[in-house]
Scaffold this motif. Structure first.
Motif, PDB file in Angstrom:
ATOM      1  N   ASN A   5      13.133  64.617  85.262  1.00  0.00           N
ATOM      2  CA  ASN A   5      13.925  64.024  86.347  1.00  0.00           C
ATOM      3  C   ASN A   5      13.383  64.414  87.716  1.00  0.00           C
ATOM      4  OD1 ASN A   5      15.861  62.772  84.584  1.00  0.00           O
ATOM      5  ND2 ASN A   5      16.721  64.797  84.248  1.00  0.00           N
ATOM      6  N   LYS A   6      13.042  65.687  87.883  1.00  0.00           N
ATOM      7  CA  LYS A   6      12.461  66.126  89.161  1.00  0.00           C
ATOM      8  C   LYS A   6      11.083  65.519  89.353  1.00  0.00           C
ATOM      9  CE  LYS A   6      14.897  70.311  90.144  1.00  0.00           C
ATOM     10  NZ  LYS A   6      14.864  71.593  90.753  1.00  0.00           N
ATOM     11  N   GLN A   7      10.302  65.481  88.280  1.00  0.00           N
ATOM     12  CA  GLN A   7       8.971  64.877  88.372  1.00  0.00           C
ATOM     13  C   GLN A   7       9.083  63.418  88.792  1.00  0.00           C
ATOM     14  OE1 GLN A   7       5.713  65.586  86.010  1.00  0.00           O
ATOM     15  NE2 GLN A   7       5.856  67.737  86.558  1.00  0.00           N
ATOM     16  N   ALA A   8      10.048  62.704  88.211  1.00  0.00           N
ATOM     17  CA  ALA A   8      10.229  61.284  88.541  1.00  0.00           C
ATOM     18  C   ALA A   8      10.546  61.108  90.022  1.00  0.00           C
ATOM     19  CB  ALA A   8      11.335  60.676  87.682  1.00  0.00           C
ATOM     20  N   TYR A  39       9.770  63.165  92.558  1.00  0.00           N
ATOM     21  CA  TYR A  39       8.586  63.461  93.369  1.00  0.00           C
ATOM     22  C   TYR A  39       7.532  62.363  93.249  1.00  0.00           C
ATOM     23  CZ  TYR A  39      10.553  68.052  94.253  1.00  0.00           C
ATOM     24  OH  TYR A  39      11.373  69.075  94.653  1.00  0.00           O
ATOM     25  N   LYS A  40       7.376  61.816  92.062  1.00  0.00           N
ATOM     26  CA  LYS A  40       6.414  60.722  91.888  1.00  0.00           C
ATOM     27  C   LYS A  40       6.871  59.473  92.631  1.00  0.00           C
ATOM     28  CE  LYS A  40       4.626  62.236  87.411  1.00  0.00           C
ATOM     29  NZ  LYS A  40       4.604  61.943  85.957  1.00  0.00           N
ATOM     30  N   ALA A  41       8.179  59.207  92.631  1.00  0.00           N
ATOM     31  CA  ALA A  41       8.705  58.046  93.371  1.00  0.00           C
ATOM     32  C   ALA A  41       8.518  58.246  94.875  1.00  0.00           C
ATOM     33  CB  ALA A  41      10.176  57.824  93.027  1.00  0.00           C
ATOM     34  N   ILE A  42       8.784  59.448  95.340  1.00  0.00           N
ATOM     35  CA  ILE A  42       8.580  59.748  96.767  1.00  0.00           C
ATOM     36  C   ILE A  42       7.125  59.509  97.141  1.00  0.00           C
ATOM     37  CG2 ILE A  42       8.478  61.656  98.439  1.00  0.00           C
ATOM     38  CD1 ILE A  42      11.008  62.799  97.031  1.00  0.00           C
ATOM     39  N   TYR A  43       6.226  60.010  96.322  1.00  0.00           N
ATOM     40  CA  TYR A  43       4.805  59.852  96.614  1.00  0.00           C
ATOM     41  C   TYR A  43       4.376  58.387  96.502  1.00  0.00           C
ATOM     42  CZ  TYR A  43      -0.136  61.109  96.890  1.00  0.00           C
ATOM     43  OH  TYR A  43      -1.441  61.213  97.278  1.00  0.00           O
ATOM     44  N   GLY A  44       4.874  57.694  95.500  1.00  0.00           N
ATOM     45  CA  GLY A  44       4.569  56.266  95.356  1.00  0.00           C
ATOM     46  C   GLY A  44       5.052  55.474  96.560  1.00  0.00           C
ATOM     47  N   ALA A  45       6.254  55.779  97.032  1.00  0.00           N
ATOM     48  CA  ALA A  45       6.788  55.087  98.210  1.00  0.00           C
ATOM     49  C   ALA A  45       5.962  55.424  99.445  1.00  0.00           C
ATOM     50  CB  ALA A  45       8.249  55.467  98.418  1.00  0.00           C
ATOM     51  N   TYR A  46       5.557  56.672  99.555  1.00  0.00           N
ATOM     52  CA  TYR A  46       4.731  57.087 100.690  1.00  0.00           C
ATOM     53  C   TYR A  46       3.420  56.302 100.715  1.00  0.00           C
ATOM     54  CZ  TYR A  46       1.941  60.031 103.776  1.00  0.00           C
ATOM     55  OH  TYR A  46       1.141  60.482 104.799  1.00  0.00           O
ATOM     56  N   LYS A  56       3.047  53.432  99.354  1.00  0.00           N
ATOM     57  CA  LYS A  56       3.420  52.019  99.195  1.00  0.00           C
ATOM     58  C   LYS A  56       2.869  51.459  97.881  1.00  0.00           C
ATOM     59  CE  LYS A  56       4.565  50.948 103.884  1.00  0.00           C
ATOM     60  NZ  LYS A  56       5.979  51.052 103.831  1.00  0.00           N
ATOM     61  N   ASN A  57       2.891  52.285  96.851  1.00  0.00           N
ATOM     62  CA  ASN A  57       2.458  51.912  95.509  1.00  0.00           C
ATOM     63  C   ASN A  57       3.710  51.617  94.684  1.00  0.00           C
ATOM     64  OD1 ASN A  57       1.642  51.812  92.846  1.00  0.00           O
ATOM     65  ND2 ASN A  57       0.267  53.565  92.995  1.00  0.00           N
ATOM     66  N   MET A  58       4.130  50.356  94.691  1.00  0.00           N
ATOM     67  CA  MET A  58       5.384  49.990  94.049  1.00  0.00           C
ATOM     68  C   MET A  58       5.328  50.117  92.529  1.00  0.00           C
ATOM     69  SD  MET A  58       7.350  49.642  96.476  1.00  0.00           S
ATOM     70  CE  MET A  58       6.326  50.732  97.426  1.00  0.00           C
ATOM     71  N   THR A  59       4.152  49.991  91.949  1.00  0.00           N
ATOM     72  CA  THR A  59       4.024  50.171  90.503  1.00  0.00           C
ATOM     73  C   THR A  59       4.395  51.601  90.132  1.00  0.00           C
ATOM     74  OG1 THR A  59       2.263  48.516  90.446  1.00  0.00           O
ATOM     75  CG2 THR A  59       2.460  49.974  88.545  1.00  0.00           C
ATOM     76  N   ALA A  60       3.912  52.552  90.895  1.00  0.00           N
ATOM     77  CA  ALA A  60       4.224  53.961  90.632  1.00  0.00           C
ATOM     78  C   ALA A  60       5.719  54.221  90.799  1.00  0.00           C
ATOM     79  CB  ALA A  60       3.421  54.863  91.566  1.00  0.00           C
ATOM     80  N   VAL A  61       6.314  53.656  91.846  1.00  0.00           N
ATOM     81  CA  VAL A  61       7.750  53.859  92.069  1.00  0.00           C
ATOM     82  C   VAL A  61       8.544  53.249  90.918  1.00  0.00           C
ATOM     83  CG1 VAL A  61       9.709  53.424  93.603  1.00  0.00           C
ATOM     84  CG2 VAL A  61       7.448  53.877  94.579  1.00  0.00           C
ATOM     85  N   LYS A  62       8.197  52.022  90.524  1.00  0.00           N
ATOM     86  CA  LYS A  62       8.931  51.359  89.434  1.00  0.00           C
ATOM     87  C   LYS A  62       8.822  52.133  88.126  1.00  0.00           C
ATOM     88  CE  LYS A  62       7.444  46.981  90.349  1.00  0.00           C
ATOM     89  NZ  LYS A  62       7.272  45.554  90.108  1.00  0.00           N
ATOM     90  N   ASN A  63       7.686  52.758  87.874  1.00  0.00           N
ATOM     91  CA  ASN A  63       7.493  53.525  86.639  1.00  0.00           C
ATOM     92  C   ASN A  63       8.445  54.707  86.540  1.00  0.00           C
ATOM     93  OD1 ASN A  63       5.451  51.846  85.773  1.00  0.00           O
ATOM     94  ND2 ASN A  63       3.817  53.177  86.495  1.00  0.00           N
ATOM     95  N   ASP A  64       8.838  55.260  87.677  1.00  0.00           N
ATOM     96  CA  ASP A  64       9.619  56.489  87.661  1.00  0.00           C
ATOM     97  C   ASP A  64      11.068  56.335  88.104  1.00  0.00           C
ATOM     98  OD1 ASP A  64       7.625  58.481  86.820  1.00  0.00           O
ATOM     99  OD2 ASP A  64       6.566  57.773  88.603  1.00  0.00           O
ATOM    100  N   VAL A  65      11.408  55.232  88.721  1.00  0.00           N
ATOM    101  CA  VAL A  65      12.741  55.109  89.315  1.00  0.00           C
ATOM    102  C   VAL A  65      13.867  55.234  88.290  1.00  0.00           C
ATOM    103  CG1 VAL A  65      13.014  52.584  89.260  1.00  0.00           C
ATOM    104  CG2 VAL A  65      13.991  53.888  91.130  1.00  0.00           C
ATOM    105  N   SER A  66      13.676  54.739  87.097  1.00  0.00           N
ATOM    106  CA  SER A  66      14.750  54.803  86.090  1.00  0.00           C
ATOM    107  C   SER A  66      15.005  56.230  85.604  1.00  0.00           C
ATOM    108  CB  SER A  66      14.423  53.899  84.905  1.00  0.00           C
ATOM    109  OG  SER A  66      13.273  54.373  84.245  1.00  0.00           O
ATOM    110  N   LEU A  67      14.054  57.129  85.831  1.00  0.00           N
ATOM    111  CA  LEU A  67      14.202  58.517  85.396  1.00  0.00           C
ATOM    112  C   LEU A  67      14.829  59.426  86.460  1.00  0.00           C
ATOM    113  CD1 LEU A  67      10.756  59.004  83.623  1.00  0.00           C
ATOM    114  CD2 LEU A  67      12.975  58.577  82.547  1.00  0.00           C
ATOM    115  N   ILE A  68      15.032  58.890  87.656  1.00  0.00           N
ATOM    116  CA  ILE A  68      15.611  59.694  88.734  1.00  0.00           C
ATOM    117  C   ILE A  68      17.081  59.948  88.414  1.00  0.00           C
ATOM    118  CG2 ILE A  68      16.187  59.777  91.191  1.00  0.00           C
ATOM    119  CD1 ILE A  68      13.691  58.057  91.700  1.00  0.00           C
TER     120      ILE A  68
END
Length: 197
Positions: free
Chosen positions: A84-87, A89-96, A98-110
Motif C-alpha cells: 500500500n505504501k509502495q503504491a 509512492y509509485k503513484a506520486i512519482y508517476g504523477a510527478y 506525468k506517467n499515467m500508466t504508472a499511476v493507473k498501475n498502482d492507484v487501486s492499491l492505495i
C-alpha cells in the motif's frame, strides 16, 4: 479511589512527566507538518529534512528537483515494503513524471481512499476525460483536494477565472506540508491565484 500526588508512586509521576515532556517537544513538529501556513517557515523546515526522505520529498517535488525526487522515492521504496505504501509512492512519482500508466498501475492499491480518489481524478484529467474527472473529484471530502482538481479542470476548459477562484479556495483550505506543494505549484502554473498575505 483517586490518589493524591503524594500517594502516587514515584514511577507514575516520572512516567507522566516524561509523557508530557515528549508531547510538548512534538507539538511544534506536528504543527509544522499539519497546520503551518507560513511559506517561509515551511520551506526552512523542509530544507532541514534532507535526511528524512518522506518529508524532503515534499520540498523536492514542489521545487521540481527531478534527481532528488527520484532518489527520495527510491529510498522510500527500499525502506517500505508494504504494497500500500509502495503504491502511494509509485503513484506520486508517476504523477510527478506525468506517467499515467504508472499511476493507473498502482492507484487501486492505495489504501487511503482520499488519495486513491485524488489520483484517479488526476489520471482522468491528464487523459482528457474532464467530466469523469469532475465526477470523481466530487467524491473527495477534503476541500483542498477537490478544489485543486476542479481548478485544473477549469483551466483545461479555458475558464481561467473559475480556475483561479478554485485555486484560491484550495489554498485557503490547505495547511502544513500539503500547502507547500499546492502553493509552489500555483506559483509556477497559476500565479494569479496566490493570495497576498
Amino acid at each position: 479511589m483517586i490518589l493524591s500526588v503524594r500517594e502516587m508512586p514515584t514511577v507514575y509521576i516520572v512516567s507522566i512527566a516524561i509523557f508530557i515532556a515528549i508531547v510538548c517537544m512534538m507539538l511544534p513538529y506536528l504543527y509544522m507538518l499539519f497546520k503551518e501556513t507560513n511559506m517561509v517557515r515551511l520551506e526552512k523546515f523542509l530544507i532541514r529534512q534532507r535526511n528524512n526522505p518522506s518529508l524532503y520529498l515534499f520540498y523536492a517535488i514542489a521545487n521540481k528537483q527531478d534527481e532528488v525526487v527520484e532518489s527520495q522515492i527510491n529510498r522510500l521504496l527500499a525502506k517500505y515494503k508494504d504494497p500500500n505504501k509502495q503504491a502511494l509512492y509509485k503513484a506520486i512519482y508517476g504523477a510527478y513524471l506525468k506517467n499515467m500508466t504508472a499511476v493507473k498501475n498502482d492507484v487501486s492499491l492505495i489504501q487511503s481512499i482520499q488519495f486513491r480518489i485524488y489520483y484517479e481524478a488526476y489520471v482522468h484529467i491528464e487523459e482528457g476525460n474532464l467530466e469523469l474527472a469532475r465526477d470523481t473529484a466530487a467524491k473527495l471530502s477534503k476541500t483542498y483536494m477537490k478544489s485543486a482538481l476542479l481548478s485544473e479542470i477549469e483551466l483545461r476548459t479555458g475558464n481561467r477565472q473559475e480556475a483561479i477562484d478554485l485555486a484560491r479556495l484550495a489554498l485557503q483550505k490547505v495547511s502544513g506540508l500539503q500547502r507547500y506543494i499546492v502553493y509552489k505549484n500555483y506559483e509556477r502554473e497559476l500565479p494569479e491565484a496566490l493570495l497576498k498575505d
